[in-house]
Design a protein around this motif. Structure first.
Motif, PDB file in Angstrom:
ATOM      1  N   GLY A  91      -1.526 -13.211  -5.379  1.00 38.36           N
ATOM      2  CA  GLY A  91      -1.900 -12.243  -6.886  1.00 38.36           C
ATOM      3  C   GLY A  91      -1.930 -11.566  -5.505  1.00 38.36           C
ATOM      4  N   THR A  92      -1.666 -10.095  -5.564  1.00 39.82           N
ATOM      5  CA  THR A  92      -2.058  -8.955  -4.768  1.00 39.82           C
ATOM      6  C   THR A  92      -2.289  -7.544  -6.072  1.00 39.82           C
ATOM      7  OG1 THR A  92      -0.983  -8.113  -3.353  1.00 39.82           O
ATOM      8  CG2 THR A  92       0.693  -8.520  -4.573  1.00 39.82           C
ATOM      9  N   GLU A  93      -2.671  -6.729  -5.895  1.00 41.42           N
ATOM     10  CA  GLU A  93      -3.027  -5.364  -6.435  1.00 41.42           C
ATOM     11  C   GLU A  93      -1.707  -4.707  -6.119  1.00 41.42           C
ATOM     12  OE1 GLU A  93      -5.947  -1.996  -7.685  1.00 41.42           O
ATOM     13  OE2 GLU A  93      -6.456  -2.853  -6.153  1.00 41.42           O
ATOM     14  N   LEU A  94      -1.187  -3.184  -6.613  1.00 37.72           N
ATOM     15  CA  LEU A  94      -0.230  -2.838  -6.730  1.00 37.72           C
ATOM     16  C   LEU A  94      -0.699  -1.157  -6.490  1.00 37.72           C
ATOM     17  CD1 LEU A  94       2.448  -4.003  -7.613  1.00 37.72           C
ATOM     18  CD2 LEU A  94       2.718  -4.594  -5.088  1.00 37.72           C
ATOM     19  N   LEU A  95      -0.748  -0.791  -5.720  1.00 33.54           N
ATOM     20  CA  LEU A  95      -0.793   0.922  -6.363  1.00 33.54           C
ATOM     21  C   LEU A  95       0.774   1.789  -5.616  1.00 33.54           C
ATOM     22  CD1 LEU A  95      -3.947   1.154  -4.043  1.00 33.54           C
ATOM     23  CD2 LEU A  95      -3.896   1.186  -6.831  1.00 33.54           C
ATOM     24  N   ALA A  96       0.758   3.082  -6.686  1.00 36.85           N
ATOM     25  CA  ALA A  96       1.818   3.707  -6.620  1.00 36.85           C
ATOM     26  C   ALA A  96       1.719   4.361  -5.326  1.00 36.85           C
ATOM     27  CB  ALA A  96       1.202   4.726  -7.739  1.00 36.85           C
ATOM     28  N   GLY A  97       3.136   4.166  -4.943  1.00 39.06           N
ATOM     29  CA  GLY A  97       3.018   4.582  -3.232  1.00 39.06           C
ATOM     30  C   GLY A  97       2.742   3.911  -2.715  1.00 39.06           C
ATOM     31  N   GLU A  98       2.115   2.600  -3.047  1.00 36.15           N
ATOM     32  CA  GLU A  98       1.328   2.067  -1.661  1.00 36.15           C
ATOM     33  C   GLU A  98       2.865   0.808  -1.534  1.00 36.15           C
ATOM     34  OE1 GLU A  98      -2.567   1.725  -1.249  1.00 36.15           O
ATOM     35  OE2 GLU A  98      -2.757   4.118  -1.461  1.00 36.15           O
ATOM     36  N   PRO A  99       3.863   0.428  -0.937  1.00 40.46           N
ATOM     37  CA  PRO A  99       4.750  -1.329  -1.509  1.00 40.46           C
ATOM     38  C   PRO A  99       3.977  -1.664  -0.988  1.00 40.46           C
ATOM     39  CG  PRO A  99       5.919   0.990  -0.229  1.00 40.46           C
ATOM     40  CD  PRO A  99       4.502   1.560  -0.427  1.00 40.46           C
ATOM     41  N   LYS A 138       2.648 -13.144 -13.856  1.00 37.52           N
ATOM     42  CA  LYS A 138       2.202 -12.393 -14.918  1.00 37.52           C
ATOM     43  C   LYS A 138       2.479 -10.842 -13.850  1.00 37.52           C
ATOM     44  CE  LYS A 138      -0.194 -13.169 -18.222  1.00 37.52           C
ATOM     45  NZ  LYS A 138       0.428 -14.075 -19.483  1.00 37.52           N
ATOM     46  N   ALA A 139       2.149  -9.980 -14.552  1.00 37.55           N
ATOM     47  CA  ALA A 139       2.020  -8.845 -14.340  1.00 37.55           C
ATOM     48  C   ALA A 139       1.081  -7.710 -15.458  1.00 37.55           C
ATOM     49  CB  ALA A 139       3.335  -7.743 -13.920  1.00 37.55           C
ATOM     50  N   THR A 140       0.365  -7.218 -14.680  1.00 39.94           N
ATOM     51  CA  THR A 140      -1.226  -6.973 -16.184  1.00 39.94           C
ATOM     52  C   THR A 140      -1.466  -5.650 -15.022  1.00 39.94           C
ATOM     53  OG1 THR A 140      -1.817  -9.224 -15.951  1.00 39.94           O
ATOM     54  CG2 THR A 140      -3.008  -7.373 -17.200  1.00 39.94           C
ATOM     55  N   LEU A 141      -1.808  -4.137 -15.550  1.00 40.27           N
ATOM     56  CA  LEU A 141      -2.411  -3.119 -15.315  1.00 40.27           C
ATOM     57  C   LEU A 141      -3.564  -3.060 -15.195  1.00 40.27           C
ATOM     58  CD1 LEU A 141      -1.434  -0.306 -18.333  1.00 40.27           C
ATOM     59  CD2 LEU A 141      -0.329  -1.074 -15.977  1.00 40.27           C
ATOM     60  N   GLY A 142      -4.023  -2.568 -13.975  1.00 39.08           N
ATOM     61  CA  GLY A 142      -5.333  -2.511 -13.851  1.00 39.08           C
ATOM     62  C   GLY A 142      -6.667  -1.931 -14.506  1.00 39.08           C
ATOM     63  N   GLY A 178       4.509   4.988 -10.848  1.00 38.26           N
ATOM     64  CA  GLY A 178       3.658   5.618 -12.188  1.00 38.26           C
ATOM     65  C   GLY A 178       2.964   6.629 -11.843  1.00 38.26           C
ATOM     66  N   PRO A 179       1.779   6.697 -12.629  1.00 37.68           N
ATOM     67  CA  PRO A 179       0.235   7.722 -12.158  1.00 37.68           C
ATOM     68  C   PRO A 179      -0.787   6.476 -10.712  1.00 37.68           C
ATOM     69  CG  PRO A 179       0.786   6.928 -14.145  1.00 37.68           C
ATOM     70  CD  PRO A 179       1.797   6.025 -14.192  1.00 37.68           C
ATOM     71  N   THR A 180      -0.304   8.119 -10.062  1.00 38.23           N
ATOM     72  CA  THR A 180      -2.086   7.091  -8.765  1.00 38.23           C
ATOM     73  C   THR A 180      -2.917   6.492  -8.797  1.00 38.23           C
ATOM     74  OG1 THR A 180      -2.552   9.019  -8.805  1.00 38.23           O
ATOM     75  CG2 THR A 180      -0.538   9.086  -7.568  1.00 38.23           C
ATOM     76  N   THR A 181      -3.653   6.642 -11.058  1.00 38.50           N
ATOM     77  CA  THR A 181      -5.258   6.495 -11.055  1.00 38.50           C
ATOM     78  C   THR A 181      -4.766   5.134 -12.057  1.00 38.50           C
ATOM     79  OG1 THR A 181      -4.150   7.504 -13.030  1.00 38.50           O
ATOM     80  CG2 THR A 181      -5.316   8.581 -11.443  1.00 38.50           C
ATOM     81  N   THR A 182      -3.926   4.215 -11.766  1.00 40.65           N
ATOM     82  CA  THR A 182      -3.773   2.767 -12.481  1.00 40.65           C
ATOM     83  C   THR A 182      -2.691   2.096 -11.776  1.00 40.65           C
ATOM     84  OG1 THR A 182      -3.768   4.069 -14.967  1.00 40.65           O
ATOM     85  CG2 THR A 182      -2.782   1.444 -14.196  1.00 40.65           C
ATOM     86  N   SER A 183      -3.618   1.163 -11.235  1.00 40.73           N
ATOM     87  CA  SER A 183      -2.909  -0.009 -10.162  1.00 40.73           C
ATOM     88  C   SER A 183      -2.261  -1.100 -11.607  1.00 40.73           C
ATOM     89  CB  SER A 183      -3.891  -0.273  -9.145  1.00 40.73           C
ATOM     90  OG  SER A 183      -4.947  -1.347 -10.228  1.00 40.73           O
ATOM     91  N   GLY A 207      -7.177 -13.566 -12.255  1.00 35.52           N
ATOM     92  CA  GLY A 207      -6.144 -12.909 -11.238  1.00 35.52           C
ATOM     93  C   GLY A 207      -6.063 -11.815 -10.350  1.00 35.52           C
ATOM     94  N   THR A 208      -7.142 -11.411 -10.518  1.00 38.52           N
ATOM     95  CA  THR A 208      -7.345  -9.670 -10.246  1.00 38.52           C
ATOM     96  C   THR A 208      -9.042  -9.819  -8.871  1.00 38.52           C
ATOM     97  OG1 THR A 208      -8.993  -9.299 -11.894  1.00 38.52           O
ATOM     98  CG2 THR A 208      -6.855  -9.078 -12.349  1.00 38.52           C
ATOM     99  N   ASP A 209      -9.137 -10.501  -8.641  1.00 42.02           N
ATOM    100  CA  ASP A 209     -10.364 -10.288  -7.570  1.00 42.02           C
ATOM    101  C   ASP A 209     -11.644 -10.247  -8.183  1.00 42.02           C
ATOM    102  OD1 ASP A 209      -9.272 -11.484  -5.861  1.00 42.02           O
ATOM    103  OD2 ASP A 209      -7.941  -9.912  -5.702  1.00 42.02           O
ATOM    104  N   ALA A 210     -11.953  -9.995  -9.453  1.00 42.72           N
ATOM    105  CA  ALA A 210     -13.148  -9.648 -10.163  1.00 42.72           C
ATOM    106  C   ALA A 210     -14.063 -10.621 -10.015  1.00 42.72           C
ATOM    107  CB  ALA A 210     -12.709  -9.338 -11.530  1.00 42.72           C
TER     108      ALA A 210
END
Length: 255
Positions: free
Chosen positions: A5-13, A29-33, A84-89, A182-185
Motif C-alpha cells: 500500500g502507498t499514499e499518493l499526494l498531489a505533486g509527489e510521485p 484498490k484506489a481510495t480517496l484519503g 488533483g487537489p493538494t488537500t486530498t490524497s 489498507g491506509t495504515d489507520a
C-alpha cells in the motif's frame, strides 16, 4: 502473497522498483484519503520511458473508491502520481505475487502459508511472526461482502495487554471506530486480522510487538508489549463514515 500500500499526494510521485524476492505487484484498490474535498483526483502511472497511463478518476462524495485489477510484470520502475487537489490524497492498495517457475499461480505460496499456520478446529491461525487470529463467532448475515483493502469498516473492540489483561482501550457498538483498511489507520496486526471478516464476525487477535506498538509503545501500552484485541465487525461500506474521532470509548467488553 504480501500486502502492499502507498499514499499518493498531489505533486509527489511515488516510485516502485521491481524486486525478484518480493514478486510482481498487483493493485486492486484506489481510495480517496481523508482531507478537504475540493475536486477530482486522477491517478496515473508511468512505466520506464513510456508515456503515462491514467488508472482511475476519483471524486469526493460521488466516487471515492475504485476497484482495479492491474498486475505489473515489467521489471522497469513504475512511477505512480496523483493529479488533483493538494488537500486530498489517494491510497493505493494491493499485494505482491510470487515468481513461480513456469508461470504457475500463487497456489504454492498460499499452501506454504497454510503449512506455516497452526489450526485448531479450523478456528485458530498462528503465523510465524507470532500473530494469532482466532474466530470467536461467525456471521449469521447473508451478505457476501468481506473486509478487504480499501473497504471502510466500523468495529467495536477491546484492547488488552496480553500478559496482564489490562484494558488500555475499547469501543462498544454505540460508539464504533471507523477506518479504511489498507491506509495504515491501524497497526499491522489489526490490518491483517480484520481483513477477510464479514459483518457480524468476531475475532480475537493476538499481536506481537513488531506488528503492534513496537519499541515506542503508546499511551497505557509499554514498549515491546504483546497486545490482544477482541474485534467485532459492525459494517462494511465504501462511504465516508459519519464522524472521525480519536476519542477512546468506555472500558467495556465488545457487544
Amino acid at each position: 502473497m504480501a500486502f502492499w500500500g502507498t499514499e499518493l499526494l498531489a505533486g509527489e510521485p511515488v516510485t516502485h522498483v521491481f524486486e525478484k524476492s518480493r514478486g510482481r505487484l498487483r493493485i486492486c484498490k484506489a481510495t480517496l484519503g481523508v482531507g478537504l474535498a475540493e475536486g477530482r483526483s486522477v491517478v496515473q502511472c508511468k512505466i520506464g520511458d513510456k508515456s503515462p497511463i491514467l488508472l482511475c478518476s476519483l471524486r469526493p462524495y460521488n466516487n471515492e473508491t475504485c476497484s482495479v485489477d492491474i498486475e505489473f510484470k515489467e521489471e522497469e520502475k513504475v512511477i505512480f502520481e496523483a493529479i488533483g487537489p493538494t488537500t486530498t490524497s489517494v491510497h493505493l492498495a494491493g499485494f505482491y505475487l510470487s515468481n513461480n517457475n513456469g508461470g504457475e499461480s500463487d497456489s504454492n505460496e498460499v499452501k506454504k502459508a497454510e503449512d506455516d499456520e497452526a489450526g485448531v478446529n479450523g478456528r485458530v491461525k498462528t503465523f510465524p511472526s507470532g500473530l494469532i487470529i482466532e474466530d470467536l463467532e461467525k456471521s449469521q448475515h447473508s451478505s457476501t461482502m468481506i473486509a478487504s483493502p480499501g473497504s471502510m469498516v466500523s468495529v467495536s473492540y477491546v484492547g488488552k495487554l496480553k500478559f496482564t489483561g489490562y484494558i488500555f482501550e475499547s469501543r462498544n457498538s454505540s460508539s464504533p471506530f471507523y477506518f479504511r483498511l489498507g491506509t495504515d489507520a491501524v497497526i499491522a496486526g489489526l490490518e491483517i486480522g480484520i481483513t477477510g471478516m464479514r459483518v457480524g464476525d468476531k475475532r480475537k487477535i493476538t499481536i506481537p510487538p513488531s506488528m503492534a506498538y513496537g519499541p515506542q509503545g503508546r499511551k497505557n501500552v509499554p514498549p515491546e508489549s504483546w497486545v490482544e484485541y477482541t474485534i467485532k465487525l459492525l459494517s462494511i461500506s465504501n462511504s465516508v463514515p459519519p464522524l472521525f474521532s480519536d476519542e477512546q470509548g468506555s472500558n467495556v467488553e465488545v457487544d
